[in-house]
Design an enzyme around this catalytic site. Structure first.
Site: not given
Ligand code: PEP
Ligand code: MG
Length: 575
Positions: A460, A195, A507
């Protein structure tokens, strides 16, 4: 001396500037200037923290005297009190605040460095070892200060061309740096989809992580070239190398400008397939960048960032205002608000992570269901904002049907309380689920029956499928979006959703990586959500793609399990 360091580039582009070192790992703190009229308050904050720690030590000493603790503990406490009272620490830090207008945390850690350097010179090995005690005392004072946060940084003296070099930064730290004028970020730790990297990317400046020893090897004010695309830093380059990179920097700027022409062009492939290109945001302020990118919606609003870098929780009213602003500014274009994905590496201030495996613990929807009051406030806020635009709810990290049912039930309950309060909202608000756990990907039917749309969180999904911690740079080489299992899962989700006519998007970071655009189009994806700075590059690729030409190669790629062959096929696909 000139030398080169290699890491993992997480945000592309070239920056040229001067190094600004954050304090060493354990004492990593943010540095900012405090306005003159706040200096007294800043010194009081420092003094209050010292007083709090002194009180803690004194009460511990009392418990020793009362016989509640072992006697040798007393000597240790005496030493810590001595360090705490050393004028080199408290008084010198106060004078530094007055003289340089810096924040209290920064002054304290700088003075700690001076004290540590003196300990280093001591010949007696036992006394030299006491450095660790200095660190412990300083960390304790810093913690006490966190309970009394200072003036929110608005400007740094390091403006113009400063490059931040840190051992490690949490996502919350990077968020704070959003308000600063750094031209690049470098960290020793981190990985492509941590993140921290995602937030750094959203700042739209070159960033490199996993540099291992950059913080040790680079000196304050060293001249640096940061090539975020290649993941390379050149420290103290000679004139010829500098000229070469200035030239490349200019070319990149020109390319960026050219891409701007695509801003209002509709994203459609050469054979006429329309593609939605949405933006990921962390805070309402990011809308400026979204507008600049030409995104036609927000595909992921990471609402948890509203909860970070503060001592309290945002209440329903504050959240409602944040969501309403985004909905209004997006003028009826979709705004997908993800309910807070807290836990793992995104934590609220003061929460103590005790789980051994936080990414597998009480995170995202699991935490929401465990904190129904907090979740209820957020659901009401999102629902109320739905009156102002095309707002949708996205639920992170769902893994089973019970979680879906409980969430839907809580949404229904929140709706009922709003009806009772005679507050308006979109009765037909769409509720989607993130597919980011393999179990969800393998039991899609139930998700598609109960939810209005799906969004694939590849960051994830890759972490959990390959059992590779996405923030651990020691296993970053195993984090592979092109692993056959990942390609199979992602194509399976997209194709299943398309067959069932359930809208599906990606996403995760894969959506913003141009080398995957054609591959994902070939899987049947028509909705991508990414960090805004990357959107026009992806749009450019969409505009140049012809699905009937892509499909045969994509079929070959999905059947290939040899990494070299796959890389060659991907290169052909992107030709
Ligand atoms: C993901 O896991 O791809 C996602 C978009 O959520 P985050 O990166 O905030 O965990
Ligand atoms: Mg995620």
């Amino acid at each position: 001396m000139s030398f080169i360091l290699q890491g993992i580039g997480v945000s592309g582009g070239i920056a040229i500037g001067h190094a600004h070192l954050a304090a060493p790992a354990a004492l990593e703190v943010i540095h900012y200037l405090v306005p003159k009229n706040q200096i007294k308050r800043e010194i009081a904050r420092l003094e209050m923290a010292f007083a709090v720690v002194r009180k803690e030590f004194e009460s511990l000493q009392k418990s020793v005297a009362d016989g509640h603790a072992r006697a040798e503990f007393s000597a240790f406490l005496d030493l810590h009190l001595m360090i705490l009272d050393d004028p080199m620490l408290s008084e010198a830090a106060s004078s530094m605040i007055t003289q340089t207008n810096c924040n209290a945390e920064w002054a304290l850690t700088q003075q700690a460095q001076v004290l540590l350097a003196q300990f280093e010179e001591i010949e007696d090995a036992y006394l030299r070892e006491r450095k660790a005690d200095v660190m412990q005392v300083v960390e304790r004072v810093l913690k006490a200060m966190m309970g009394h946060p200072g003036y929110l940084p608005i400007a740094s003296k390091h403006t113009g061309d400063s490059i931040l070099v840190a051992h490690d930064l949490s996502p919350a730290d990077v968020m704070q740096y959003k308000q600063h004028q750094f031209v690049a970020f470098l960290t020793d730790l981190g990985s492509q989809t941590s993140h921290t990297a995602i937030v750094a990317r959203s700042l739209n400046i070159p960033s490199i992580v996993a540099l291992h020893h950059a913080h040790q090897l680079i000196l304050e004010d060293d001249c640096l070239i940061v090539d975020g695309t290649q993941g390379i830093i050149i420290v103290n380059p000679d004139k010829y190398v500098l000229d070469e990179y200035r030239l490349r920097q200019g070319q990149l700027e020109l390319e960026k400008k050219k891409l701007q022409r695509l801003r209002s062009v509709t994203a459609v492939t050469l054979d006429g397939t329309p593609v939605d290109l949405y933006a990921n945001i962390e805070l309402p302020e990011d809308i400026e960048q979204v507008k600049h990118s030409g995104a036609t919606g927000i595909g992921l609003f990471r609402s948890e960032f509203l909860f970070m870098n503060r001592d309290d929780l945002p209440d329903e009213e504050e959240q409602f205002e944040a969501y309403r602003i985004v909905a209004v500014k997006m003028h009826k274009q979709p705004v997908v608000i993800r309910t807070f994905d807290l836990g793992a590496d995104k934590n609220i201030r003061g929460s103590t992570q005790v789980a051994a495996n936080p990414a597998l613990g009480l995170r995202a929807i699991r935490l929401s269901l465990a904190e129904p009051k907090m979740f209820h406030a957020q659901l009401r806020a999102i629902l109320r904002a739905s009156k102002f635009g095309d707002v949708r709810i996205l639920v992170p990290m769902l893994s089973n049907v019970a979680e879906i049912d409980q969430t839907l039930h809580l949404i229904e309950y929140a709706k009922q309380t709003l009806r009772d309060d005679k507050l308006h909202f979109d009765e037909h608000i769409k509720v989607g689920g993130m597919i980011e756990i393999p179990a969800a990907a393998l039991s899609l039917d139930i998700f598609m029956r109960k939810l209005d749309f799906l969004s694939i969180g590849t960051n994830d999904l890759i972490q959990y499928t390959l059992a590779v911690d996405r923030i651990d740079d020691t296993v970053a080489h195993l984090y592979d979006p092109l692993h056959p299992a990942i390609l199979w899962l992602v194509s399976h989700i997209i194709q299943s959703a398309n067959r069932a006519q359930v809208p599906v998007s990606i996403c995760g970071e894969m959506a913003g990586d141009m080398q995957f655009t054609r591959l994902l189009l070939g899987f049947g994806l028509q909705q991508f959500s990414m960090y805004p700075a990357q959107l026009l590059t992806v749009k450019n690729q969409v505009l140049k793609s012809h699905l009937p030409d892509i499909l045969p190669l994509v079929q070959k790629i999905i059947k290939t399990d040899q990494p070299e062959k796959l890389a060659a096929l991907l290169a052909r696909l992107n030709d």
